[in-house]
Design an enzyme around this catalytic site. Structure first.
Site, PDB file in Angstrom:
ATOM      1  N   ASP A  29      -2.605  -1.472  10.376  1.00 62.39           N
ATOM      2  CA  ASP A  29      -2.689  -1.369   8.782  1.00 62.39           C
ATOM      3  C   ASP A  29      -3.380  -2.595   8.436  1.00 62.39           C
ATOM      4  OD1 ASP A  29      -1.561   1.171   8.970  1.00 62.39           O
ATOM      5  OD2 ASP A  29       0.150   0.342   8.130  1.00 62.39           O
TER       6      ASP A  29
ATOM      7  N   LYS B 189       0.787  -1.056   0.080  1.00 60.26           N
ATOM      8  CA  LYS B 189       0.036   0.120   0.106  1.00 60.26           C
ATOM      9  C   LYS B 189       0.847   1.444  -0.007  1.00 60.26           C
ATOM     10  CE  LYS B 189       1.147   1.273   4.313  1.00 60.26           C
ATOM     11  NZ  LYS B 189       1.564   2.539   4.620  1.00 60.26           N
TER      12      LYS B 189
ATOM     13  N   ALA C 262       9.530  -0.491   5.172  1.00 56.87           N
ATOM     14  CA  ALA C 262       9.563   0.666   3.953  1.00 56.87           C
ATOM     15  C   ALA C 262       8.589   1.669   3.941  1.00 56.87           C
ATOM     16  CB  ALA C 262      10.012   0.193   2.648  1.00 56.87           C
ATOM     17  N   GLY C 263       7.428   1.485   4.721  1.00 50.85           N
ATOM     18  CA  GLY C 263       6.355   2.293   4.723  1.00 50.85           C
ATOM     19  C   GLY C 263       5.341   1.692   3.817  1.00 50.85           C
ATOM     20  N   LEU C 264       5.337   0.669   3.352  1.00 51.52           N
ATOM     21  CA  LEU C 264       4.629   0.221   2.356  1.00 51.52           C
ATOM     22  C   LEU C 264       3.794  -0.973   2.866  1.00 51.52           C
ATOM     23  CD1 LEU C 264       7.518  -0.073  -0.470  1.00 51.52           C
ATOM     24  CD2 LEU C 264       5.612   1.677  -0.198  1.00 51.52           C
TER      25      LEU C 264
ATOM     26  N   PRO D 178       9.539  -4.268  -0.149  1.00 50.23           N
ATOM     27  CA  PRO D 178      10.972  -4.088   0.655  1.00 50.23           C
ATOM     28  C   PRO D 178      10.456  -4.158   2.312  1.00 50.23           C
ATOM     29  CG  PRO D 178      10.498  -2.230  -0.552  1.00 50.23           C
ATOM     30  CD  PRO D 178       9.506  -3.254  -1.214  1.00 50.23           C
TER      31      PRO D 178
ATOM     32  N   GLY E 275       4.293  -4.140   3.989  1.00 49.70           N
ATOM     33  CA  GLY E 275       4.585  -5.419   3.464  1.00 49.70           C
ATOM     34  C   GLY E 275       4.247  -6.430   4.515  1.00 49.70           C
ATOM     35  N   GLY E 276       4.748  -6.196   5.974  1.00 52.33           N
ATOM     36  CA  GLY E 276       4.302  -7.195   6.910  1.00 52.33           C
ATOM     37  C   GLY E 276       2.896  -7.371   7.122  1.00 52.33           C
ATOM     38  N   SER E 277       2.018  -6.381   7.330  1.00 49.61           N
ATOM     39  CA  SER E 277       0.593  -5.986   7.399  1.00 49.61           C
ATOM     40  C   SER E 277       0.106  -6.932   6.226  1.00 49.61           C
ATOM     41  CB  SER E 277       0.130  -4.792   7.445  1.00 49.61           C
ATOM     42  OG  SER E 277       0.837  -3.823   8.326  1.00 49.61           O
TER      43      SER E 277
HETATM   44  O1  C5P Z   1      -0.562  -1.079  14.996  1.00 47.64           O
HETATM   45  P1  C5P Z   1       0.939  -1.542  14.753  1.00 47.64           P
HETATM   46  O2  C5P Z   1       1.640  -2.486  15.514  1.00 47.64           O
HETATM   47  O3  C5P Z   1       1.420  -1.687  13.279  1.00 47.64           O
HETATM   48  O4  C5P Z   1       1.746  -0.137  15.363  1.00 47.64           O
HETATM   49  C1  C5P Z   1       3.352   0.096  15.589  1.00 47.64           C
HETATM   50  C2  C5P Z   1       3.457   0.982  16.433  1.00 47.64           C
HETATM   51  O5  C5P Z   1       3.269   2.149  15.801  1.00 47.64           O
HETATM   52  C3  C5P Z   1       2.592   1.070  17.674  1.00 47.64           C
HETATM   53  O6  C5P Z   1       3.185   0.346  18.740  1.00 47.64           O
HETATM   54  C4  C5P Z   1       2.689   2.619  18.077  1.00 47.64           C
HETATM   55  O7  C5P Z   1       3.929   2.914  18.601  1.00 47.64           O
HETATM   56  C5  C5P Z   1       2.566   3.288  16.686  1.00 47.64           C
HETATM   57  N1  C5P Z   1       1.363   3.749  16.139  1.00 47.64           N
HETATM   58  C6  C5P Z   1       0.913   4.689  16.764  1.00 47.64           C
HETATM   59  N2  C5P Z   1      -0.397   5.103  16.279  1.00 47.64           N
HETATM   60  C7  C5P Z   1      -0.987   4.272  15.029  1.00 47.64           C
HETATM   61  C8  C5P Z   1      -0.344   3.252  14.472  1.00 47.64           C
HETATM   62  C9  C5P Z   1       0.838   3.008  15.020  1.00 47.64           C
HETATM   63  O8  C5P Z   1       1.232   5.498  17.651  1.00 47.64           O
HETATM   64  N3  C5P Z   1      -2.242   4.966  14.793  1.00 47.64           N
END
Ligand code: C5P
Length: 292
Positions: free
Chosen positions: A140, A10, A101-103, A98, A105-107
């Site tokens: 995500d 994404k 990377a902000g894309l 990648p 991938g893991g999600s």
């Molecule tokens: O939800 P996810 O596990 O992907 O989030 C990773 C980390 O990013 C969270 O532990 C939090 O520190 C931060 N985060 C946040 N607010 C969001 C999404 C993520 O602070 N809306």
């Protein structure tokens, strides 16, 4: 039993942080867009196994397969717990997106694992139940279950699909900077005491993007991601990539998620290929993709 599933990446066409929440997360408003770059998962299940066993193998040397880190593993584990079954699950993960990377991938790998397992177990979970499970795995993941184009709120897990039929050419360029999402959010907290003024600044970008998506406006507007205001201070490479993307002919360019990937939107294949060649010359890795 065996099935294959693509896990699409994404980008964020808009990303604003609205608030810091009591639970440590941030309230966000983001428009997510599924793109054609994808990982491929092959999932096998022995439903008759008497023990619960999950194995993940991958062609990516960078990916952590530790059960606590790997989102595909955690998705399979949570799925079996949720349906209260023992089974032997094997996941083979071919990585193209990648990592970190902000894309997404893991999600997306987690979402694809959930889709594949729900199919292999004859749909024990409804769409709503699968989304709730996805939200437990990461903010995500619910979007990645759904794909397409969507407005995502809450911490990202409240997904409202948007109708958007444009087939857009996108070039993604990834700097070598390493950015951890929690650190990027902390940097925002340090910079902004609350997010009120920034929300007002972001609103016009959001309105113009919505007009573009709904077809009321022909030309892609300037895009907004609040993370640029902190990430570009720390990662000079990512800032330069965005500047280059625009000077190499992109109609719009933006940091994706908390970076470090930057994407550019192009109005012709030749313009995109020209920009790609310029990044190649600089030794910067790019991906030529389109909206899904
Ligand atoms: O939800 P996810 O596990 O992907 O989030 C990773 C980390 O990013 C969270 O532990 C939090 O520190 C931060 N985060 C946040 N607010 C969001 C999404 C993520 O602070 N809306």
């Amino acid at each position: 039993m065996k099935t294959t599933e693509n896990a699409y990446a994404k980008i964020n066409l808009f990303l604003d942080v609205n608030s810091k929440r009591q639970d440590g997360y941030h309230g966000i408003t983001t428009v997510m867009q599924e793109i054609s770059l994808c990982d491929s998962l092959t999932v096998t299940v022995d439903r008759e196994a008497s023990e619960r066993k999950i194995t993940v193998v991958t062609d990516s040397p960078e990916l952590s397969l530790a059960p606590t880190d790997n989102l595909a593993y955690r998705a399979a584990q949570r799925f079996l717990q949720r349906i209260n079954r023992d089974a032997n699950i094997g996941i083979s993960l071919e990585k193209k997106i990648p990592i970190a990377a902000g894309l997404g991938g893991g999600s997306s790998d987690a979402a694809a694992t959930l889709r594949a397992l729900n199919r292999l177990f004859d749909t024990p979970l409804s769409d709503g139940e699968l989304s709730a499970l996805a939200a437990e795995l990461g903010s995500d993941v619910p979007f990645c279950l759904h794909g397409g184009t969507a407005l995502c709120r809450g911490r990202g897990e409240i997904v409202t699909p948007l109708e958007f039929d444009a087939d857009i050419r996108i070039l993604i360029a990834k700097s070598s900077d390493e950015i951890k999402t929690p650190r990027a959010y902390s940097a925002l907290d340090k910079k902004y005491s609350d997010f009120t003024a920034e929300r007002a600044a972001a609103e016009p970008y959001f309105c113009e993007l919505k007009e573009y998506i709904s077809g009321k406006r022909g030309k892609i507007p300037e895009l907004y991601n609040i993370f640029e205001s902190v990430i570009f201070d720390e990662c000079e490479n990512a800032r330069k990539i965005k500047e280059d993307m625009l000077s190499f002919g992109a109609c719009a360019a933006l940091l994706s998620g908390s970076g470090p990937s930057v994407f550019g939107i192009f109005d012709s294949d030749s313009a995109l290929l020209g920009a790609k060649a310029e990044f190649d010359k600089k030794g910067i890795k790019t991906f030529s993709v389109h909206t899904k």
